[in-house]
Design a protein around this motif. Structure first.
Motif, PDB file in Angstrom:
ATOM      1  N   TYR A 133      67.114  32.521 -37.120  1.00 11.89           N
ATOM      2  CA  TYR A 133      65.891  33.810 -37.607  1.00 11.89           C
ATOM      3  C   TYR A 133      64.330  33.225 -38.245  1.00 11.89           C
ATOM      4  O   TYR A 133      64.393  32.170 -39.112  1.00 11.89           O
ATOM      5  CB  TYR A 133      66.475  35.281 -38.153  1.00 11.89           C
ATOM      6  CG  TYR A 133      66.543  35.501 -39.554  1.00 11.89           C
ATOM      7  CD1 TYR A 133      66.297  34.602 -40.331  1.00 11.89           C
ATOM      8  CD2 TYR A 133      67.936  35.241 -39.655  1.00 11.89           C
ATOM      9  CE1 TYR A 133      66.264  34.769 -41.818  1.00 11.89           C
ATOM     10  CE2 TYR A 133      69.646  35.681 -40.557  1.00 11.89           C
ATOM     11  CZ  TYR A 133      67.831  35.219 -42.209  1.00 11.89           C
ATOM     12  OH  TYR A 133      68.940  35.346 -43.000  1.00 11.89           O
ATOM     13  N   GLY A 134      63.605  33.394 -37.792  1.00 12.83           N
ATOM     14  CA  GLY A 134      62.240  33.240 -38.696  1.00 12.83           C
ATOM     15  C   GLY A 134      60.584  33.460 -38.069  1.00 12.83           C
ATOM     16  O   GLY A 134      61.146  33.025 -36.653  1.00 12.83           O
ATOM     17  N   SER A 135      59.480  33.133 -38.638  1.00 13.43           N
ATOM     18  CA  SER A 135      58.756  33.848 -37.448  1.00 13.43           C
ATOM     19  C   SER A 135      57.208  32.529 -38.035  1.00 13.43           C
ATOM     20  O   SER A 135      56.166  32.054 -36.848  1.00 13.43           O
ATOM     21  CB  SER A 135      58.058  34.962 -37.550  1.00 13.43           C
ATOM     22  OG  SER A 135      57.607  35.168 -39.163  1.00 13.43           O
ATOM     23  N   ASN A 136      57.357  31.865 -39.064  1.00  5.88           N
ATOM     24  CA  ASN A 136      57.227  30.479 -39.233  1.00  5.88           C
ATOM     25  C   ASN A 136      56.806  30.388 -39.221  1.00  5.88           C
ATOM     26  O   ASN A 136      57.438  29.343 -39.233  1.00  5.88           O
ATOM     27  CB  ASN A 136      56.235  31.137 -41.138  1.00  5.88           C
ATOM     28  CG  ASN A 136      55.737  30.800 -41.019  1.00  5.88           C
ATOM     29  OD1 ASN A 136      55.363  28.754 -41.086  1.00  5.88           O
ATOM     30  ND2 ASN A 136      53.627  30.895 -41.467  1.00  5.88           N
ATOM     31  N   ASN A 137      56.262  29.326 -37.969  1.00  6.54           N
ATOM     32  CA  ASN A 137      56.435  27.856 -37.701  1.00  6.54           C
ATOM     33  C   ASN A 137      56.492  26.709 -38.580  1.00  6.54           C
ATOM     34  O   ASN A 137      57.988  25.627 -38.162  1.00  6.54           O
ATOM     35  CB  ASN A 137      55.457  27.605 -36.849  1.00  6.54           C
ATOM     36  CG  ASN A 137      55.222  28.438 -34.768  1.00  6.54           C
ATOM     37  OD1 ASN A 137      56.407  27.435 -33.874  1.00  6.54           O
ATOM     38  ND2 ASN A 137      55.224  29.319 -35.138  1.00  6.54           N
ATOM     39  N   HIS A 138      56.064  26.392 -39.138  1.00  4.92           N
ATOM     40  CA  HIS A 138      55.945  25.303 -40.248  1.00  4.92           C
ATOM     41  C   HIS A 138      57.553  25.810 -41.410  1.00  4.92           C
ATOM     42  O   HIS A 138      57.434  24.927 -41.535  1.00  4.92           O
ATOM     43  CB  HIS A 138      54.714  25.520 -41.401  1.00  4.92           C
ATOM     44  CG  HIS A 138      54.637  24.950 -42.360  1.00  4.92           C
ATOM     45  ND1 HIS A 138      52.886  23.875 -42.371  1.00  4.92           N
ATOM     46  CD2 HIS A 138      56.026  24.639 -43.468  1.00  4.92           C
ATOM     47  CE1 HIS A 138      53.871  23.418 -43.689  1.00  4.92           C
ATOM     48  NE2 HIS A 138      55.115  23.049 -44.166  1.00  4.92           N
ATOM     49  N   THR A 167      56.288  29.019 -31.544  1.00  2.00           N
ATOM     50  CA  THR A 167      55.430  29.829 -31.371  1.00  2.00           C
ATOM     51  C   THR A 167      54.253  28.494 -30.751  1.00  2.00           C
ATOM     52  O   THR A 167      53.448  29.871 -30.421  1.00  2.00           O
ATOM     53  CB  THR A 167      55.459  31.246 -31.522  1.00  2.00           C
ATOM     54  OG1 THR A 167      54.746  31.437 -32.643  1.00  2.00           O
ATOM     55  CG2 THR A 167      57.045  31.844 -31.362  1.00  2.00           C
ATOM     56  N   GLN A 168      54.224  28.064 -31.485  1.00  2.00           N
ATOM     57  CA  GLN A 168      53.186  27.180 -31.107  1.00  2.00           C
ATOM     58  C   GLN A 168      53.279  25.556 -30.660  1.00  2.00           C
ATOM     59  O   GLN A 168      53.835  25.362 -31.191  1.00  2.00           O
ATOM     60  CB  GLN A 168      51.269  27.502 -32.741  1.00  2.00           C
ATOM     61  CG  GLN A 168      52.369  26.529 -33.972  1.00  2.00           C
ATOM     62  CD  GLN A 168      52.309  27.255 -35.370  1.00  2.00           C
ATOM     63  OE1 GLN A 168      51.996  28.408 -35.598  1.00  2.00           O
ATOM     64  NE2 GLN A 168      50.754  26.558 -35.323  1.00  2.00           N
TER      65      GLN A 168
END
Length: 216
Positions: free
Chosen positions: A155-160, A122-123
Motif C-alpha cells: 500500500y501507499g499513496s506517495n509515489n516517491h 499515479t504520476q
C-alpha cells in the motif's frame, strides 16, 4: 573481497560500473538522471554493496538506454562478483516501510531470471525520471544478475515513498542473499551443485537474452 567491474562504450551509453559485495555501502553514482542516482545510492547504502556507477548516455533521445544500461551493468557486475555462488545465502526477503508506503521484496539468486512487478504509480515522472522505467530497471537487473525477483507494493499513496521503499527493500533482500553463510561450508546452495547465471549484453541498448542455468 568479491569484486567486479565493467566498462563499455556504445553509440548510446559510455558506462563504467564497479561493485564490492563485501563493502560497507559506499557509493559514487552519476547517471545524468538525478532520481536514478538517488535510488542506486539507496541500493548501495542499504545492501552494504559498494557501487561505483558512471554513465554518459544519450539523454537527448530519452532516458531508456541510460536506465537500462545502468541496471544491466550493475547486474552483470553482481553476477561476476558472486562467481560460482558458493556459500551464499541465495534467498532474501524484506518488508520496507517509507512513511505511509509499504513494499515487499522477495528474491532468489537462482540463475533463472524473472520479475513479478506489482507496483502502481499515479504520476508519470518523479523528478526528471519516467516512472514507467522503474519496472524496466528491475527487469534488466534481474535478467543480468540471474535473479528471480518478486516486488509488491502492499500500500501507499506517495509515489516517491513507494519507489524508495522498493529500492530499500531490494537492497536489504540482496544483502541477505549475497552474504556468505559459514554453516554452508563453501557449498553451492543447490541440490544440483551448480547455480547458473543469466547473461545479457546491451551493445544495442536492447535487452538481449542469455542462457540461464537451471539450478534449484
Amino acid at each position: 573481497m568479491r569484486t567486479a567491474s565493467i566498462a563499455r562504450k556504445t553509440h548510446e551509453t559510455d558506462i563504467a560500473v564497479e561493485v564490492n559485495l563485501d563493502g560497507t555501502g559506499t557509493y559514487q553514482v552519476s547517471t545524468g538522471i538525478g532520481f536514478l542516482d538517488h535510488m542506486i545510492e539507496q541500493f548501495s547504502r542499504h545492501s552494504l554493496i559498494d557501487v561505483t556507477c558512471r554513465i554518459v548516455g544519450d539523454l537527448h533521445v530519452d532516458q531508456h538506454h541510460t536506465v537500462e544500461d545502468s541496471a544491466i551493468a550493475l547486474g552483470q557486475c553482481i553476477a561476476r562478483a558472486l562467481g560460482d555462488k558458493a556459500g551464499i545465502g541465495r534467498y532474501g526477503e524484506a518488508h520496507s516501510a517509507m512513511d505511509e508506503a509499504l513494499a515487499r521484496v522477495v528474491l532468489d539468486i537462482s540463475g533463472r531470471p524473472w520479475l513479478v512487478w506489482n507496483v502502481r504509480f499515479t504520476q508519470e515522472r518523479l523528478g526528471e525520471m519516467d516512472t514507467e522505467l522503474f519496472e524496466h530497471w528491475f527487469q534488466s537487473i534481474a535478467q543480468a544478475a540471474g535473479i528471480t525477483l518478486h516486488i509488491e507494493q502492499l500500500y501507499g499513496s506517495n509515489n516517491h515513498h513507494i519507489i524508495e521503499g522498493v529500492y530499500k527493500g531490494f537492497a536489504r533482500a540482496m544483502r541477505q542473499a549475497v552474504e556468505r553463510d559459514p554453516r554452508k561450508g563453501g557449498a553451492v546452495p543447490s541440490t544440483k551443485g551448480i547455480l547458473g547465471a543469466g547473461s545479457i549484453e546491451a551493445g544495442s541498448g536492447e535487452a538481449g537474452s542469455g542462457e540461464a542455468g537451471s539450478g534449484d
